[in-house]
Enzyme design. Structure first.
Site, short mmCIF file in Angstrom:
data_model
loop_
_atom_site.label_atom_id
_atom_site.label_comp_id
_atom_site.label_asym_id
_atom_site.label_seq_id
_atom_site.Cartn_x
_atom_site.Cartn_y
_atom_site.Cartn_z
N GLY A 28 45.94 49.02 24.41
CA GLY A 28 47.40 48.97 25.36
C GLY A 28 48.57 48.14 24.52
O GLY A 28 48.55 47.07 24.38
N GLY A 30 51.68 48.03 25.48
CA GLY A 30 52.91 47.68 26.43
C GLY A 30 53.49 46.44 26.04
O GLY A 30 52.96 45.77 25.13
N MET A 31 54.28 45.91 27.07
CA MET A 31 54.76 44.57 26.80
C MET A 31 53.74 43.49 26.87
O MET A 31 53.88 42.63 26.09
CB MET A 31 55.67 44.37 27.87
N GLY A 33 50.53 43.82 26.21
CA GLY A 33 49.63 43.96 25.10
C GLY A 33 50.35 43.58 23.84
O GLY A 33 49.64 42.72 22.73
N ARG A 107 49.07 43.14 43.39
CA ARG A 107 47.89 43.62 42.06
C ARG A 107 46.78 44.88 42.76
O ARG A 107 46.55 45.72 41.97
CB ARG A 107 47.25 42.54 41.52
N ASP A 167 47.95 31.33 35.96
CA ASP A 167 48.27 30.66 37.10
C ASP A 167 48.17 29.12 36.97
O ASP A 167 49.01 28.43 37.32
CB ASP A 167 47.45 30.98 38.25
N ARG A 170 51.25 28.14 34.73
CA ARG A 170 52.35 27.95 35.48
C ARG A 170 52.36 26.76 36.28
O ARG A 170 53.54 25.93 36.35
CB ARG A 170 52.46 29.05 36.34
N HIS A 194 43.08 35.71 40.91
CA HIS A 194 44.44 35.66 40.08
C HIS A 194 45.24 36.50 41.16
O HIS A 194 45.24 37.76 40.92
CB HIS A 194 44.16 36.24 38.71
#
Lengths: 333, 357
Positions: A28, A30-31, A33, A107, A167, A170, A194
């Site tokens: 993948g 995308g952003m 990956g 999600r 998490d 953060r 998550h």
């Protein structure tokens, strides 16, 4: 007539060139990956990086862009193809493929869409890297790690979900801001799902071993004047907030993936909150994956740290397990 | 007397216990030793523009641990805040304790290096020179503000067309020329070294090759300098880089020129390679390394160039900026190519309006 290369260089080794020793594949581009890929590259973790996706132009463009930076990197080979043969002999395969949350979407909504994608991806990965360690990032990560485990046939120590590693990162960042200390010196564990029902383990929150709950017994409750509970709430809201502002999240999850890859590839035996099979722990009876502190090394997830949880905390884990099982049992694998 | 002292003592003790229970976790946990004003950052980097290039620069600088403070600036406020938050959420994994952002340039104060990526980017098939006037107008707003808050900074200009915009930045900033650098052919040279090294089967860092001049279609590959371990490739193959070369090494330079267009066609933009190359330049500046990089600098007076233009030459970069320029031995043909680029760039620059501070 000898070519310039032949005049310049004489090949002297009689051995076959050895294969990669620390290969990482990212599925993948995308952003998420690509953030994971650039973080892994900048941390010098691997000698070969493979990228896979279905969008061929985007895939080729991303691979070229990374290759053009090879001068500044220590990863000799960067390959990419739609065909999974490029992923052969990977030590770690990071799965970021799948649909992502839209603004305001939870999600869990993404499940069935992503299960169908995984039914194609996972067997292909295993075909070419039967001894790999799968690191699942796509959401909802706890369910998809279960799905990847079922579809791959791998033992449970080789299928890891990125889980609450982010998490917790953060949480520690916000805790660090509140105390004026670097996040790496602020210890706090967020476990479980998550997502919206993750569990902050207040009893473990400490700096230099000094329990913050010991200093403030109201910590984590509604009576707490310092409102530490809102720190956890901010962690839960983080993803939605960043998605609302920039459309998606990428950098933090990318760095957290590289952090996990590092522990695995360098056999660090470091402890991370990641998603693993928790049946039989903390009162959970279903075959579900939730995040608990786990030891990561080159065999994958070898041990689980048994946290001393309060009854309310265990109850939350059991409840998450039930919710996840409720979704999982409807899936056609 | 004794009795009143005793009551005073009891009262004080009660007050103390009360205050202690009122104290926050922070106050109980930590005893401050130093209560002066916080030191300003010593290694601050600002990135202007949080598009794909700006963020690739930011992430590369963070993961290379080059800064103790990173500031991001842009005009699109939501995107800016989102990008800042996303980076902050990764602070556990980083060694840059402060990441700030704002539309207002005051967040950029006291920067040592400011990377300018703001502006419009090439569309598919569009040449870099087309972007000029659009980006000049944006720079007229950005550059004076940067210099106002970081008068001692070094500016790295990345936005295209980089050579023209580095000139524009120099004019608008009023800074001495050695403190205004264009990312120039640092990336072209990196691409060249990668492609050449692939052909020979070695790591790009072991292949030495320089591309100078304009960052773009008319960049100049210095074939006379291409070498591995000091072995000059042109001596092994005198036709190298020419049309008569049977091995067609010239094709490699063409691939470098076409690279950006190719990647843009495939994924819409380029960002990772330019981000890594900017971090490489930033490292030399921040750590005072005096490494040599092909970057865009003011070349009037060199190689017979009479106009005030910026072109890439091998520059020694240290904490003052461009400490010195290496006098490359160029062939007559290579010098004439540089002059041609200089003429073309001046032709564009002379028509730009309102560049004086």
């Amino acid at each position: 007539m000898a070519s310039t290369k032949e005049k310049l260089i004489a090949h002297v080794s009689k051995e076959e060139p050895a294969g990669p020793t620390n290969k990482v594949t990212v599925v993948g581009v995308g952003m998420v990956g690509m953030a994971a890929a650039i973080s892994v590259l900048l941390k010098d973790l691997t000698d070969e990086l493979a990228l896979v996706d279905v969008m061929e132009d985007k895939l080729k463009g991303e691979a070229m862009d990374l290759q053009h930076g090879s001068l500044f990197l220590k990863t000799h080979k960067i390959v990419a193809d739609k065909d999974y043969s490029v992923t052969a002999n990977s030590k770690v395969v990071v799965v970021t493929a799948g649909a992502r949350q839209q603004e305001g979407e939870s999600r869990l909504n993404l499940v069935q869409r992503n299960v169908n994608i995984f039914k194609f991806i996972i067997p292909n990965i295993i075909k070419y890297s039967p001894n790999c360690i799968l690191l699942v990032v796509s959401n909802p990560v706890d369910i998809l790690t279960y799905v990847a485990w079922k579809l791959s046939g791998l033992p449970r120590n080789r299928v890891i979900g990125s889980g609450t590693n982010l998490d917790s990162a953060r949480f520690r960042h916000l805790m660090g801001e509140k105390l004026g200390i670097h996040p790496s010196s602020c210890h706090g564990w967020v476990i479980g799902e998550h997502g919206d029902s993750s569990v902050p383990v207040w009893s473990g929150v400490n700096v230099a071993g000094v329990s913050l709950q010991g200093l403030n017994p109201d910590m984590g409750t509604d009576k707490d004047k310092e409102d530490w509970k809102s720190v956890h709430k901010m962690v839960v809201d983080s993803a939605y907030e960043v998605i609302k502002l920039k459309g998606y999240t990428s950098w933090a999850i990318g760095m957290s993936v590289a952090d996990l890859c590092e522990s695995i590839l360098k056999n660090l035996h470091k402890c991370h909150p990641v998603s693993t099979l928790v049946k039989g722990m903390h009162g959970v009876n279903e075959e579900v994956f939730l995040s608990v502190p786990c030891i990561l090394g080159n065999s994958g997830l070898t041990d689980v740290v048994h946290m001393t949880l309060k009854p309310e905390e265990e109850k939350q884990l059991v409840k998450s397990a039930e919710t996840l099982w409720g979704v999982q049992k409807e899936l056609t694998l | 007397m004794l009795v009143s002292c005793w009551y005073l003592y009891l009262g004080a003790q009660r007050l103390y216990r009360h205050v202690l229970s009122m104290a926050s976790v922070l106050q109980k946990l930590i005893t401050p030793l130093f209560s002066g004003t916080l030191e300003p950052p010593r290694n601050k980097v600002t990135v202007v523009g949080v598009g794909q290039v700006g963020m690739a620069c930011a992430v590369s600088i963070l993961l290379r641990e080059l800064a103790d403070e990173l500031a991001l600036v842009d005009v699109v406020e939501d995107k800016l805040k989102g990008e800042m938050m996303d980076l902050q959420h990764g602070s556990l994994f980083l060694k840059t304790p402060k990441i700030v952002s704002g539309k207002d340039y005051s967040v950029t104060a006291n920067s040592r290096v400011v990377v300018v990526t703001a502006g419009v980017r090439q569309q598919e098939g569009e040449s870099r020179l087309n972007l000029v006037q659009r980006n000049v107008n944006i720079f007229k707003h950005i550059i004076p503000q940067i210099v106002r808050y970081s008068p001692n900074c070094i500016l790295i200009v990345v936005s295209n067309p980089v050579d023209v915009l580095t000139y524009v930045t120099w004019k608008l900033s009023g800074l001495p020329k050695h403190r205004v650098i264009g990312s120039g052919t640092n990336l072209d040279s990196a691409r060249f070294r990668y492609l050449m090294a692939e052909r020979v089967g070695i790591h790009p860092s072991s292949f030495n090759g320089w591309i100078l001049g304009e960052h773009g279609d008319s960049s100049v590959p210095v074939w006379s300098g291409a070498n591995v371990a000091g072995v000059n490739l042109q001596k092994l193959n005198p036709d190298i880089g020419t049309d008569t070369d049977k091995e067609n090494w010239k094709e490699t330079h063409k691939k470098v020129v076409d690279s950006a267009y190719e990647v843009i066609r495939l994924k819409g933009y380029t960002n990772w390679a330019i981000g890594l190359s900017v971090a490489d330049l930033t490292e030399s500046l921040m750590k005072n390394l005096s490494r040599v990089h092909p970057v865009s600098t003011m070349v009037k007076g060199m190689y017979g160039i009479g106009d005030e233009v910026y072109l890439s030459l091998p520059c020694v970069l240290n904490s003052a900026g461009v400490g010195s320029v290496v006098n490359m031995t160029l062939t007559a043909d290579e010098i004439s190519q540089l002059k041609k680029s200089a003429d073309m760039l001046w032709h564009i620059q002379k028509d730009l309006k309102d560049l004086e501070r």
